[in-house]
Design a protein around this motif. Structure first.
Motif, PDB file in Angstrom:
ATOM      1  N   GLN A  41     -32.968  21.882 -11.213  1.00 42.29           N
ATOM      2  CA  GLN A  41     -33.099  21.590  -9.541  1.00 42.29           C
ATOM      3  C   GLN A  41     -32.416  22.003  -8.594  1.00 42.29           C
ATOM      4  O   GLN A  41     -32.199  22.160  -7.415  1.00 42.29           O
ATOM      5  CB  GLN A  41     -32.119  20.389 -10.068  1.00 42.29           C
ATOM      6  CG  GLN A  41     -32.675  19.069 -10.451  1.00 42.29           C
ATOM      7  CD  GLN A  41     -34.505  17.996 -10.089  1.00 42.29           C
ATOM      8  OE1 GLN A  41     -35.154  18.471 -10.463  1.00 42.29           O
ATOM      9  NE2 GLN A  41     -33.654  17.532  -8.729  1.00 42.29           N
ATOM     10  N   THR A  44     -33.387  22.634  -5.081  1.00 41.97           N
ATOM     11  CA  THR A  44     -33.724  22.106  -4.267  1.00 41.97           C
ATOM     12  C   THR A  44     -32.537  22.130  -2.241  1.00 41.97           C
ATOM     13  O   THR A  44     -33.442  21.648  -1.888  1.00 41.97           O
ATOM     14  CB  THR A  44     -33.776  20.406  -4.070  1.00 41.97           C
ATOM     15  OG1 THR A  44     -32.315  19.892  -5.126  1.00 41.97           O
ATOM     16  CG2 THR A  44     -34.716  20.238  -5.439  1.00 41.97           C
ATOM     17  N   THR A  65     -40.939  21.841  -7.583  1.00 42.97           N
ATOM     18  CA  THR A  65     -40.216  21.737  -8.128  1.00 42.97           C
ATOM     19  C   THR A  65     -41.464  21.030  -8.772  1.00 42.97           C
ATOM     20  O   THR A  65     -40.795  20.830 -11.207  1.00 42.97           O
ATOM     21  CB  THR A  65     -39.231  19.773  -7.289  1.00 42.97           C
ATOM     22  OG1 THR A  65     -38.074  20.692  -6.512  1.00 42.97           O
ATOM     23  CG2 THR A  65     -38.465  18.922  -8.770  1.00 42.97           C
ATOM     24  N   GLY A 161     -28.095  18.447 -12.394  1.00 41.02           N
ATOM     25  CA  GLY A 161     -29.603  17.700 -10.670  1.00 41.02           C
ATOM     26  C   GLY A 161     -28.054  18.229  -9.449  1.00 41.02           C
ATOM     27  O   GLY A 161     -28.075  18.565  -8.724  1.00 41.02           O
ATOM     28  N   LEU A 244     -37.039  11.674 -10.110  1.00 45.69           N
ATOM     29  CA  LEU A 244     -37.547  12.994  -9.339  1.00 45.69           C
ATOM     30  C   LEU A 244     -38.200  13.109  -7.852  1.00 45.69           C
ATOM     31  O   LEU A 244     -37.476  14.281  -7.105  1.00 45.69           O
ATOM     32  CB  LEU A 244     -38.452  13.626 -10.123  1.00 45.69           C
ATOM     33  CG  LEU A 244     -37.888  14.771 -11.942  1.00 45.69           C
ATOM     34  CD1 LEU A 244     -37.031  15.380 -10.888  1.00 45.69           C
ATOM     35  CD2 LEU A 244     -36.851  13.361 -12.294  1.00 45.69           C
ATOM     36  N   TYR A 247     -34.208  12.816  -6.352  1.00 43.40           N
ATOM     37  CA  TYR A 247     -33.227  14.014  -6.499  1.00 43.40           C
ATOM     38  C   TYR A 247     -33.602  15.204  -5.961  1.00 43.40           C
ATOM     39  O   TYR A 247     -33.220  16.335  -5.362  1.00 43.40           O
ATOM     40  CB  TYR A 247     -32.755  13.800  -8.269  1.00 43.40           C
ATOM     41  CG  TYR A 247     -32.448  12.986  -8.719  1.00 43.40           C
ATOM     42  CD1 TYR A 247     -32.109  11.896  -7.385  1.00 43.40           C
ATOM     43  CD2 TYR A 247     -32.148  13.157 -10.281  1.00 43.40           C
ATOM     44  CE1 TYR A 247     -31.155  10.826  -8.306  1.00 43.40           C
ATOM     45  CE2 TYR A 247     -31.012  11.755 -10.485  1.00 43.40           C
ATOM     46  CZ  TYR A 247     -30.763  10.572  -9.376  1.00 43.40           C
ATOM     47  OH  TYR A 247     -29.767   9.617 -10.164  1.00 43.40           O
ATOM     48  N   SER A 248     -34.898  15.464  -5.314  1.00 48.30           N
ATOM     49  CA  SER A 248     -35.473  16.900  -4.867  1.00 48.30           C
ATOM     50  C   SER A 248     -35.720  16.599  -3.452  1.00 48.30           C
ATOM     51  O   SER A 248     -35.932  17.578  -3.507  1.00 48.30           O
ATOM     52  CB  SER A 248     -36.987  16.282  -5.645  1.00 48.30           C
ATOM     53  OG  SER A 248     -37.389  16.726  -6.732  1.00 48.30           O
TER      54      SER A 248
END
Length: 422
Positions: A41, A44, A65, A161, A244, A247-248
């Motif tokens: 992660q 990002t 990602t 993350g 995802l 979070y990305s």
């Protein structure tokens, strides 16, 4: 088999006390999962720097990602089968060395194509780690703790993350994005060597050598004939599509919508990701308490979490203006987003033969990575190029509502099968 392995295997089948050695194995497995997701992660929070240096679109950024999840999905099943056959500990050590070396290679990339290839190699190294690690943990902890233990194990990914987006932004701002990859790669190499101390309680070497690659694969695929396994995997994939995507793109969302500097946007995102880490443990505990051995009841609780997640995130991104109430919606949605990550592998592992646990869990990881984690960031990036990032994240969150319905259906299908003696 060593005496402590026999004791730990016995602990997995009854309510005996968990040994200190088991908790040490958990700590090492947790730490490697943490580094797994830091390496996955960290890119990002570098999006603004990479976009400025190479003039990349959101679709290209999302690809950095998604390509990791794609190679994880493609590699996780064969690697997990080999782990069941040849030894999960040796496989984990090899995987950690590969993904850490690939992270070092990311720092040496001089173009988008080179970085994309290095990121794909990170995913190839990480493929199979989650299933192999969970299989080891499932063999040394009793069933009454499985959802909570797996939730805590997966929480390491969420915490990784958090650290990834925080460290990535700070290191990139102070030392450059290339150096950031090098800093996070070295601890993985050290921990990989430490993991050689661990012994796998699930199989003896003699048992492992008699399980052929294709027979293990066939036995694992047969699990999909069980409705609860099939639909739990579908629901888990839909929910991870949301996780995802969230979070990305959260660091970029705060950078663009709130005007937060790129070096600090990761910290803002980390607050919501941290709630997800807490949520994975809390929801895992709630699922264990509510379910008490009933798969249908477990999945009802997961469905509730998915519905809350989708409702709050859609409201926050689409209906709420920038400000305090949007933050509240995003925090509640983030806390509920991880409701499925402990329950789904626990359900699958408990219906799988001990000799193919890593392989069975790899099927879960393959479905969730290929249809959830790989598609989520890329699809959201494509939507963002057209609709804007806030609306793209809101639309991505609708997958949580589909996940809720899928988990309800999985529980109902399992009950019908049990009633008919299937």
């Amino acid at each position: 088999m060593h005496a402590y392995e026999i004791a730990d295997a016995r602990a997995a089948s009854d309510d005996t006390r968990v040994s200190a050695r088991s908790w040490m194995v958990f700590a090492l497995t947790f730490a490697l999962m943490l580094l797994d997701f830091i390496d996955r992660q960290i890119v990002t929070s570098m999006f603004p720097y990479l976009q400025a240096e190479w003039q990349l679109s959101d679709k290209q950024l999302g690809g950095l990602t998604s390509v990791v999840a794609l190679t994880v999905a493609l590699g996780t099943l064969p690697i997990a089968v080999l782990a069941d056959r040849w030894g999960r500990v040796k496989a984990i050590v090899a995987m950690a060395l590969v993904w850490s070396g690939a992270t070092l290679a990311c720092g040496a990339a001089s173009s988008y194509s080179m970085l994309l290839m290095a990121r794909a190699s990170v995913g190839l190294g990480e493929a199979g780690y989650g299933p192999a690690g969970a299989a080891i943990l499932g063999g040394i902890f009793p069933k009454r703790l499985h959802s909570a233990i797996f939730g805590a194990f997966q929480a390491a990914g969420v915490l990784g993350g958090i650290l990834g987006v925080m460290l990535g932004g700070w290191l990139a701002a102070n030392y450059g994005w290339k150096a950031a990859f090098g800093v996070v790669a070295v601890p993985g190499i050290v921990l990989a060597l430490c993991y050689l101390w661990v012994r796998d309680p699930g199989q003896t070497p003699a048992q492992a050598s008699t399980v052929s690659f294709w027979s293990a694969l066939k036995r694992a695929f047969i699990l999909f004939k069980k409705p609860i396994v099939l639909w739990a995997c579908v629901g888990g994939a839909l929910q991870l599509f949301v996780v995802l995507s969230l979070y990305s793109w959260l660091p970029s969302f705060f950078h663009r919508s709130y005007g937060v500097p790129a070096s600090k946007a990761g910290t803002y995102a980390a607050a919501i990701i941290l709630l997800g880490a807490l949520g994975s443990v809390a929801w895992g505990y709630a699922v264990d308490r509510w379910g008490r051995g009933d798969f249908g009841r477990r999945l009802q609780m997961v469905a509730l979490g998915c519905a809350l997640c989708g409702g709050f995130l859609m409201t926050g991104f689409i209906l709420m203006p920038i400000g305090q109430w949007q933050w509240v919606c995003l925090m509640v949605g983030g806390f509920c987003a991880t409701c499925s990550i402990g329950a789904v592998p626990a359900v699958v592992m408990e219906v799988a033969h001990p000799g193919i646990r890593a392989t069975a869990l790899a099927l879960v990881a393959m479905a969730q990575n290929l249809f959830g984690q790989a598609l989520g960031p890329l699809s959201t990036g494509m939507l963002s190029d057209t609709l804007g990032l806030d609306r793209a994240l809101g639309l991505a969150s609708t997958a949580a509502l589909l996940a809720a319905g899928t988990f309800v259906w999985a529980g109902m299908a399992h009950r019908r099968m049990a009633q008919t003696g299937g």
